[in-house]
Design an enzyme around this catalytic site. Structure first.
Site, mmCIF file in Angstrom:
data_model
loop_
_atom_site.group_PDB
_atom_site.id
_atom_site.type_symbol
_atom_site.label_atom_id
_atom_site.label_comp_id
_atom_site.label_asym_id
_atom_site.label_seq_id
_atom_site.Cartn_x
_atom_site.Cartn_y
_atom_site.Cartn_z
ATOM 1 N N PHE A 1 0.806 -1.227 0.000
ATOM 2 C CA PHE A 1 0.000 0.000 0.000
ATOM 3 C C PHE A 1 0.839 1.277 0.000
ATOM 4 O O PHE A 1 0.576 2.213 -0.749
ATOM 5 C CB PHE A 1 -0.926 -0.025 1.219
ATOM 6 N N TYR B 1 -1.322 -17.617 1.609
ATOM 7 C CA TYR B 1 -0.145 -16.776 1.351
ATOM 8 C C TYR B 1 1.054 -17.409 2.055
ATOM 9 O O TYR B 1 1.066 -17.528 3.287
ATOM 10 C CB TYR B 1 -0.409 -15.380 1.890
#
Length: 590
Positions: A217, A486
């Site tokens: 981000f 993940y």
């Protein structure tokens, strides 16, 4: 046309990460204040952090940077398009725009193995300038690679080795504004070069949020999220970027492709879906109209423990099927839980929950093995009553699966540190070790097999290399039919080729995804890194369709050639990057 106005600032205002690693200079991971971390790393990957010699990237002036081959005529055409201050063939700028931040990228750039860079970097200020650059590049027979924040880890940015045409890195960093918010519709028009923190700050001023928070981000852009089909940490509530992006503007040769922000439409195959995940191969995304939401009244993240991975998975599945609508559903397996505890500071974070006697004693009374416990974070957003109801539903499910809640404290710390994980890759490289990630998605019925298969494949690769290695995982991004897994893996480099060693492990994990019913990537994209497995994922017919789309839309291979599928014709041969040192070629009919 848009109502955007070109900014007067030149490209010096555009933020970039350091050329040799993640993030900005002066920020990095440190272990000295984490007493359990060094023993953990010694056990996990056989690296003694207290005695290891810290490796340093080559000084920039020692790099052998390929010369730029941009012609004076083309350079002049680009400066006419965007201004003298916004075109550069400076070596540092070209290196910054060569790679993303995967382990493969960082090993090469830190050691000076740079075979091909962009020849020129261009910083347009608005869509009209992007169009001028695209048209000039087409006229000159050049290549265009769109560039956002440079955070990609799938090999989606680098020029193909052997490319003889002039390569332009088109940096969208000056297109960074929230143009307008349609409050009635909950839609915002945002320029594609806006970094995550900048666009959220602009939306927050108006009382809105995009709700999209990927690991990258801080250093990634809206256009990059769309181009790689990104997913954020709160996608359970806000959706993946494919759900969030409703309208698009994409500059192509001679004009702009416009997708209006319609809630839903029956207008044939979705052109919007063709652009999402296209990695710059269909044009340059300049603007995205996105769904936005009012900033929630309440936002909390609670921590939970489960006795083992199997119960954690079952709980996440039941939550996804329930009336609850949390913003985050995440559970770490036992190994990642151990890692999280090891990276906590003394008497802070999760470590304090297990450093005393009350919680461990309670877990043992419940029949738990402390080596198997799994840490979970679940988030609740909305009005006070709504958030309270969601938590009550989840708490009942957690209890049903023999889990326990430990409050908001750990969730606050998780929220504060959630964007810091990528710095670990640099830290491990400094210590002579590989640390990287692979992620996938699979149906609920296959998640356990995907998890165990990836573990077995990684261990087989470590054994093949004669290494002590580590792999760990968490579940996130829950859907009705399945979820994302993940994985993070690490091992110590030997004396040979580090990328060749990395390929053994990475390839084993990727193949295990396919073999056990997962996809090659949930949100990192395809690029060059994952393209060898694409046919196994979407079938030969699917690959043929994608190739046909790219060949029809971009017959000259102007836009980011070689990414996702195939390569391009080079002297009658198809060149496809397989790894950093080899290009596999196949004779074709020119």
């Amino acid at each position: 046309m848009t109502d955007e106005k070109a900014t007067s600032a030149d490209h010096s205002t555009v933020k970039h990460m350091k050329w040799w690693g993640w993030g900005v200079e002066g920020v990095g991971f440190h272990h000295e204040d984490k007493p359990d971390f060094a023993p953990f790393v010694l056990k996990a990957v056989d690296v003694d952090l207290w005695t290891a010699t810290k490796a340093q990237p080559l000084p920039f002036d020692k790099l052998d940077v390929p010369d730029s081959n941009v012609s004076p005529e083309f350079f002049a055409a680009l400066t006419a398009a965007v201004g003298d201050d916004n075109v550069t063939s400076d070596a540092m700028d070209r290196v910054v725009h060569t790679f993303g931040k995967s382990l493969r990228d960082l090993v090469r750039v830190r050691s000076g193995k740079i075979e091909r860079t962009p020849d020129v970097v261009v910083y347009p200020a608005d869509e009209a300038q992007v169009q001028s650059v695209v048209d000039a590049a087409v006229a000159a027979g050049a290549v265009i690679i769109p560039f956002g924040g440079g955070s990609n880890i799938a090999g989606s940015l680098e020029p193909i080795v052997g490319e003889t045409r002039t390569v332009v890195s088109l940096d969208l960093g000056r297109l960074n504004r929230v143009i307008e918010v349609d409050a009635d519709s909950g839609l915002a028009r945002i320029q594609a070069g806006a970094l995550g923190p900048d666009l959220e700050a602009q939306l927050t001023e108006r009382g809105w949020t995009l709700g999209h928070f990927p690991d990258s981000f801080t250093h990634s852009t809206l256009g990059g999220w769309v181009a790689t089909r990104s997913s954020g940490m709160q996608s359970d509530k806000y959706g993946d970027i494919a759900d969030i992006a409703r309208g698009l503007r994409v500059v192509r040769p001679g004009g702009t492709l416009v997708i209006r922000a319609i809630p839903s439409a029956s207008t044939g195959p979705s052109v919007r879906e063709m652009i999402v995940g296209s990695e710059g191969r269909l044009g340059v995304i300049t603007e995205v109209t996105v769904q936005v939401h009012r900033i929630p009244e309440k936002r909390d993240i609670y921590a939970y423990f489960f006795p083992n991975w199997a119960t954690g998975l079952k709980a996440m599945q039941e939550i996804s099927e329930s009336d609850a609508a949390p913003s985050i559903t995440r559970v770490s397996d036992a190994r990642e839980t151990g890692f999280s505890l090891a990276t906590s500071k003394a008497s802070k974070g999760m470590s304090k929950f297990l450093s005393g006697t009350v919680l461990p004693t309670l877990m043992k009374r419940k029949g738990w093995n402390l080596d198997d416990i799994c840490l979970s974070f679940i988030g609740y957003e909305g009005g006070e009553a709504h958030a309270k109801r969601q938590k009550a539903i989840v708490d009942a499910i957690v209890k049903k699966h023999n889990g326990m809640g430990v409050g908001k404290g750990p969730g606050v710390l998780y929220d504060q540190k959630k964007f810091d994980t990528p710095y670990l890759r640099d830290f491990l490289l400094d210590m002579g070790a590989a640390g990287d990630v692979s992620e996938t998605a699979a149906p609920w019925s296959k998640l356990a097999a995907v998890h165990d298969g990836a573990y077995a494949a990684a261990q087989g690769a470590f054994d093949k290399l004669g290494k002590v290695g580590w792999i760990m995982s968490h579940l996130s991004h829950s859907y009705h039919s399945g979820a994302c897994l993940y994985f993070t893996f690490a091992f110590k480099f030997g004396e040979g080729d580090p990328i060749a060693e990395y390929d053994v492990v990475k390839s084993a994990i990727q193949q295990a995804f396919i073999d056990n019913g997962g996809t090659i990537s949930h949100h990192h994209g395809v690029g060059l890194e994952h393209s060898p497995w694409l046919e196994q994922d979407i079938s030969a017919g699917g690959v043929d369709l994608v190739k046909s789309l790219f060949a029809s839309a971009d017959p000259d291979g102007t836009f980011n050639p070689g990414k996702i599928v195939g390569g391009r014709l080079v002297g009658g041969r198809v060149a496809t990057l397989i790894d950093t040192d080899a290009i596999e070629t196949e004779e074709v009919q020119a």
